[in-house]
Design a protein around this motif. Structure first.
Motif, PDB file in Angstrom:
ATOM      1  N   LEU A  56       0.859  -1.184   0.000  1.00 52.26           N
ATOM      2  CA  LEU A  56       0.000   0.000   0.000  1.00 52.26           C
ATOM      3  C   LEU A  56       0.898   1.239   0.000  1.00 52.26           C
ATOM      4  O   LEU A  56       1.812   1.354   0.819  1.00 52.26           O
ATOM      5  CB  LEU A  56      -0.919   0.006   1.228  1.00 52.26           C
ATOM      6  N   ILE A  57       0.612   2.129  -0.933  1.00 47.56           N
ATOM      7  CA  ILE A  57       1.475   3.308  -1.120  1.00 47.56           C
ATOM      8  C   ILE A  57       1.521   4.154   0.161  1.00 47.56           C
ATOM      9  O   ILE A  57       2.552   4.729   0.494  1.00 47.56           O
ATOM     10  CB  ILE A  57       0.953   4.171  -2.297  1.00 47.56           C
ATOM     11  N   ASN A  58       0.412   4.232   0.883  1.00 42.22           N
ATOM     12  CA  ASN A  58       0.357   5.094   2.069  1.00 42.22           C
ATOM     13  C   ASN A  58       0.950   4.448   3.324  1.00 42.22           C
ATOM     14  O   ASN A  58       1.012   5.094   4.367  1.00 42.22           O
ATOM     15  CB  ASN A  58      -1.089   5.500   2.369  1.00 42.22           C
ATOM     16  N   VAL A  59       1.350   3.208   3.234  1.00 39.46           N
ATOM     17  CA  VAL A  59       1.988   2.559   4.383  1.00 39.46           C
ATOM     18  C   VAL A  59       3.501   2.817   4.314  1.00 39.46           C
ATOM     19  O   VAL A  59       4.164   2.420   3.365  1.00 39.46           O
ATOM     20  CB  VAL A  59       1.696   1.045   4.397  1.00 39.46           C
ATOM     21  N   ILE A  60       3.992   3.521   5.319  1.00 41.49           N
ATOM     22  CA  ILE A  60       5.417   3.903   5.300  1.00 41.49           C
ATOM     23  C   ILE A  60       6.282   2.733   5.729  1.00 41.49           C
ATOM     24  O   ILE A  60       7.280   2.414   5.103  1.00 41.49           O
ATOM     25  CB  ILE A  60       5.672   5.101   6.256  1.00 41.49           C
TER      26      ILE A  60
END
Lengths: 584, 183
Positions: free
Chosen positions: B84-88
C-alpha cells in the motif's frame, strides 16, 4: 501561469509524455473535455467505457508505455472497473481519470455520483481523489510514477467537477516524493550466487518464463541466459513471445491447456527457474502436487509473490532483466569457456524432453473434405498467411487457448490477452488500442463468438477513427469453453451455452459498423479470406469463421488435479471426471 | 473488529486464535484506514483488533493491528501491507519483545461497590461514575490481564463493555524488528 484544474490535468498528461488517450465524455468530466480540443494528445472516442480501458491496456501491452483512459463519473466509472481489475491482475501500467461530482455534493447521492475511489481501491495499485486543483500536477506525476515502476499496475485519479473548474498556479514537480513507495529493482548478489549454484548442479532444470520478463524488457537477456546455460524454457500465457517458439529450447505454454512437454518438464524438473511468473493456479494445477521434486528460484519485483503460493529455495527480489543479467554474469566462466562444461550432465534430461516433444505434439485433425472447419486450422492458416511480426490479440476461452497454442510467437510484444482476470470481450478493444500503439503493424484479434458480442461495438470507434484492425471470430455457436466443461464434467448437460451461429449475422453486423465482413464455412475458403482481409487497410475487417462446434481444447488438466493427470485428447475424456473437476 | 472477515472470523474463533501484532506507520490521509481494512478483507486476513491514532507528527498515524494468523503466512501479511502506497513501514511486534496495553470501560452491577473496587484495584483500575446499583469502571492493562479482569467482573453483571483493542510498542531492550519493510 494560472490554469483551471481541467487545463492543469491535460497539461500534466502532456508533461507525462501521453500521446494518446481513450475515453468518452459526460457531465462530471465536461470541464476537462474542453481543453482536450486544444491538446496535442490524440483522443480516441469509444462507444462504451469498458472499451476505453481495454484499449488503454492493448496500447500499453504493445508499446510498454502506460495506457491512459478518461471517462466521467458514476456509471462510466463502474464501467471501467473491469479493465482496472484486468490491468491489476496482469500488471499493466495504466492511468485512468474519472470525473466526480462536485466536492460539495460528494456523499449526497448526487446524480451520477458513485464512490469511485472506494470501489476501485481493491483493483488499483493506488488511487486518488483530488481535493485541491493545486495538487493536480503532483498527483498526475505520482500516478504515472506508480503505474510504471516496480510491479506495474493501474492508477486511478478521481477528479471532482468543481476542482476541474478551480484556478491554480501552474507548476510541474521535479520529481515525486512517496515515502511509502520504494520499489526495489537491483538484485541481491548473495541470492544470485545461491541461484547460480543451484543452476550449476541441476540435472533437470526448466526456465519458467513469466510476464514479468516482458515488463522488464528482458527478452534478449532471457535468450542469452537460456542459450548460455542450455536450459529449456516454458513461456506462460502472459509471456508468450518473450522467447521464440521456433527456438530449439522452447517448450511452449505450460498449464491447464499447455503442451505435454512443457507441463511434464515442469512436473519432473529438479529446478524451476521462475523469472517473473507467479505460480498461477492455471499453471500449477493443485499446488500440492505441482513440480514435487523441484527446487525453486523465484525472481519477482514484488516480494509478496515470494511464498504466496510456493515457497522458493532462493528468492530474488528485483527487476527480471537485472536478475537475468546478474545470473549470466555469475554463471559465465571467467576464462571464456563453455558454461555448460561447468554444469551437471543433462544429456538424459534433454533426450527425455525431445522424446516427449516427438511423441506428444499438439494435434488436431482437419478433415480433407473441409468440413467441419477446425478452429486450430484457422489459427494455423492465419499464422502462416500474415507477417511474422503480426500482433495477435485474444479474448478469453477456447479461441484464446488455440491462438496461444498454435500461433508461433517469435517476437516479444506480439501477443495481447487477458490472463489473470479472464475478461471475455477483451480482444476487440485491446486490438484497437494495440493498433493505435503500433499503427504500422498488422493487428489480428482472434476472438470467440461469445466474446465478440460483449464489446463488438468498439469496431464503430475503429471505423470512425480509421483504425484498421482485423478480427477473426472462431464462431462455434457456443460459449465453447463452458460447453467443454459441461460435456466433460456435467455429463453433456448443456446449460445456457448455446449462442447460435447465425444470430447475430456477423457479416451484416460488421458491415453496419463500417467494417468489411467475410464469412468462411469450409477449409478451402480460409486462405482466400485471410488474403482478402490482409489487402483491406482502409477499414476494419471481420471474418466469421464457422468452426466445429464440438472441438475441444487439448491437452487439458482437470481442476484440482495434478499436472501428472494431463489429458491429451478425446480418448482421455472419460477419465476427466476421475482426475478432477471443472475449473472455477 | 473481528467481524471484518465475515465467515473467516467464525472459522478462526472455533479454534484457538494465533495472534500476531503488527505496527504500521501510515500517512495520515483520507481513506488510508479503508485501504488497510480492505486489504485484510480481500486477502482473507482476519483482524482481531485494530487501534489507530496520529503519531507525534500529525502527518502520520500509527496502526496497531492484531491478526489471527490461522491459515495465513505472517510474512505475506506484512508484504501485502507494505505494497500500500500510504503505508510507510510495517513491523511485527513479538509479545516477548513488546510492551502492550489496552483500555477497557465497563458498566457493571455495583450494589456492592466495595467488591467491585476490590476486583479492579488489583488491575490498577478506577471507578469513573457510580449510582446505588451501577458503576462505570476503567481499567488499563495488558490485554491478557484485562481478559482476567473481565471474567472477574462478569458475576457482578457486565451491562456494557467497551475495549479499545491493544496498542503496543517495542520494548526498550528488544532486538530489531522481525519483519522490517520499506524503512
Amino acid at each position: 501561469m494560472e490554469l483551471t484544474g481541467a487545463q492543469a490535468l491535460m497539461r500534466s498528461l502532456e508533461m507525462s509524455g501521453v500521446e494518446v488517450m481513450f475515453g468518452l465524455p459526460g457531465g462530471a468530466i465536461l470541464p476537462v473535455y474542453d481543453p482536450v480540443l486544444d491538446s496535442p494528445i490524440r483522443h480516441v472516442l469509444v462507444r462504451h467505457e469498458q472499451g476505453a480501458g481495454h484499449m488503454a491496456q492493448g496500447y500499453a501491452h504493445v508499446t510498454g508505455k502506460p495506457g491512459v483512459a478518461m471517462v466521467t463519473s458514476g456509471p462510466a466509472a463502474t464501467n471501467i472497473v473491469t479493465p482496472l481489475c484486468d490491468a491489476f491482475m496482469d500488471s499493466i501500467p495504466m492511468v485512468v481519470v474519472t470525473g466526480q461530482v462536485a466536492m460539495s455534493a460528494i456523499g449526497s447521492d448526487a446524480f451520477q455520483e458513485c464512490d469511485t475511489t472506494g470501489i476501485t481501491m481493491a483493483v488499483t495499485k493506488h488511487n486518488y481523489l483530488v481535493t485541491d486543483a493545486a495538487d493536480i500536477p503532483r498527483i498526475v506525476a505520482e500516478a504515472f510514477h506508480i503505474a510504471t515502476t516496480g510491479r506495474p499496475g493501474p492508477v486511478l485519479i478521481d477528479l471532482p467537477k468543481d476542482i476541474s473548474n478551480e484556478m491554480m498556479t501552474w507548476y510541474w514537480p521535479d520529481g515525486v516524493e512517496l515515502p511509502g513507495y520504494r520499489p526495489r529493482s537491483g538484485v541481491d548478489p548473495a541470492a544470485i550466487a545461491e541461484a547460480a549454484a543451484l543452476i550449476r548442479t541441476a540435472q533437470r532444470p526448466v526456465i519458467y518464463a513469466g510476464g514479468g520478463l516482458l515488463k522488464a524488457r528482458a527478452a534478449e537477456a532471457l535468450r542469452e541466459f537460456a542459450e548460455m546455460c542450455d536450459i529449456h524454457v516454458v513461456t506462460t500465457l502472459m509471456a508468450r513471445g518473450v522467447f521464440p517458439d521456433r527456438h530449439p529450447l522452447c517448450l511452449g505454454m505450460p498449464g491447464m491447456h499447455g503442451n505435454y512437454s512443457a507441463v511434464t518438464a515442469m512436473q519432473q524438473a529438479d529446478l524451476l527457474i521462475n523469472l517473473g511468473a507467479r505460480f498461477d493456479d492455471r499453471v500449477t494445477g493443485n499446488p500440492a502436487h505441482f513440480a514435487p521434486g523441484a527446487k525453486v528460484i523465484h525472481v519477482d519485483i514484488d516480494p509478496a509473490e515470494h511464498g504466496k503460493v510456493r515457497v522458493p529455495d532462493v528468492a530474488i527480489v528485483g527487476d527480471a532483466r537485472l536478475a537475468v543479467e546478474a545470473l549470466i554474469a555469475a554463471l559465465r566462466p571467467a576464462d571464456g569457456s563453455d558454461t555448460t562444461a561447468a554444469t551437471a550432465d543433462r544429456s538424459a534430461w534433454k533426450s527425455t524432453i525431445s522424446g516427449w516433444q516427438e511423441q506428444y505434439p499438439l494435434q488436431y485433425d482437419q478433415p480433407s473434405s473441409g468440413h467441419p472447419l477446425k478452429p486450430q486450422y484457422v489459427v494455423e492458416q492465419l499464422r502462416d498467411n500474415t507477417p511474422d511480426d503480426t500482433i495477435v490479440v485474444a479474448g478469453v476461452g477456447q479461441h484464446q487457448m488455440w491462438a496461444s497454442q498454435y500461433w508461433k510467437f517469435d517476437y516479444p510484444y506480439t501477443w495481447v490477452n487477458s490472463g489473470g482476470l479472464g475478461t471475455m470481450g477483451f480482444a476487440v478493444p485491446a486490438a484497437i488500442g494495440a493498433k493505435v500503439g503500433q499503427p504500422d503493424r498488422t493487428v489480428w484479434a482472434v476472438d470467440g463468438d461469445g466474446c465478440f458480442q460483449m464489446t463488438a461495438q468498439e469496431l464503430i470507434s475503429a471505423s470512425a477513427e480509421n483504425i484498421p484492425v482485423k478480427v477473426a471470430i472462431l464462431n462455434n455457436a457456443y460459449l465453447g469453453m463452458v460447453r467443454q466443461w459441461q460435456e466433460l464434467f456435467y455429463a453433456e448437460r448443456y446449460s445456457e451455452v448455446y449462442l447460435s451461429a447465425d444470430h447475430p449475422d456477423y457479416v451484416g453486423w460488421a458491415e453496419a459498423m463500417g467494417c468489411a465482413g467475410i464469412r468462411v464455412e469450409s477449409a478451402e475458403e480460409v486462405v482466400p479470406a485471410i488474403t482478402k482481409a490482409n489487402s483491406i487497410d482502409d477499414r476494419p475487417v471481420v471474418i466469421d469463421f464457422r468452426v466445429d462446434t464440438e472441438e475441444k481444447v487439448y491437452p487439458m488438466v482437470p481442476a484440482g488435479g495434478s499436472n501428472d493427470d494431463i489429458i491429451l485428447g478425446p480418448e482421455g475424456d472419460a477419465d476427466a471426471v476421475l482426475k478432477g473437476s471443472a475449473p472455477s | 473488529m473481528s467481524g471484518a472477515q465475515g465467515d473467516g472470523a467464525v472459522v478462526s474463533h472455533a479454534q484457538e486464535p494465533d495472534l500476531h501484532i503488527f505496527a504500521a506507520i501510515v500517512e495520515n490521509k483520507f481513506g488510508v484506514l479503508a485501504r488497510v481494512a480492505g486489504l485484510f478483507s480481500r486477502r482473507g486476513f482476519n483482524i482481531f483488533s485494530l487501534a489507530v491514532a496520529p503519531t507525534d507528527d500529525p502527518a502520520y498515524s500509527r496502526i496497531t493491528i492484531v491478526v489471527d494468523v490461522h491459515n495465513t503466512d505472517v510474512t505475506q501479511i506484512a508484504k501485502q501491507l507494505d505494497k500500500l502506497i500510504n503505508v510507510i513501514n510495517i513491523s511485527e511486534l513479538h509479545p516477548s519483545d513488546s510492551v502492550e496495553r489496552e483500555l477497557m470501560l465497563a458498566r457493571v452491577g455495583a450494589v456492592d461497590l466495595a467488591a467491585v473496587v476490590d476486583v479492579i484495584s488489583e488491575y490498577g483500575g478506577e471507578v469513573l461514575d457510580h449510582t446505588d446499583d451501577e458503576a462505570i469502571v476503567s481499567v488499563s492493562a495488558h490485554p491478557d490481564r484485562l481478559d482476567r479482569c473481565e471474567r472477574q467482573l462478569r458475576p457482578f453483571g457486565l451491562h456494557v463493555l467497551q475495549r479499545t483493542g491493544r496498542i503496543a510498542l517495542r520494548a526498550l531492550d528488544a532486538s530489531e524488528p522481525a519483519v522490517g519493510m520499506a524503512s
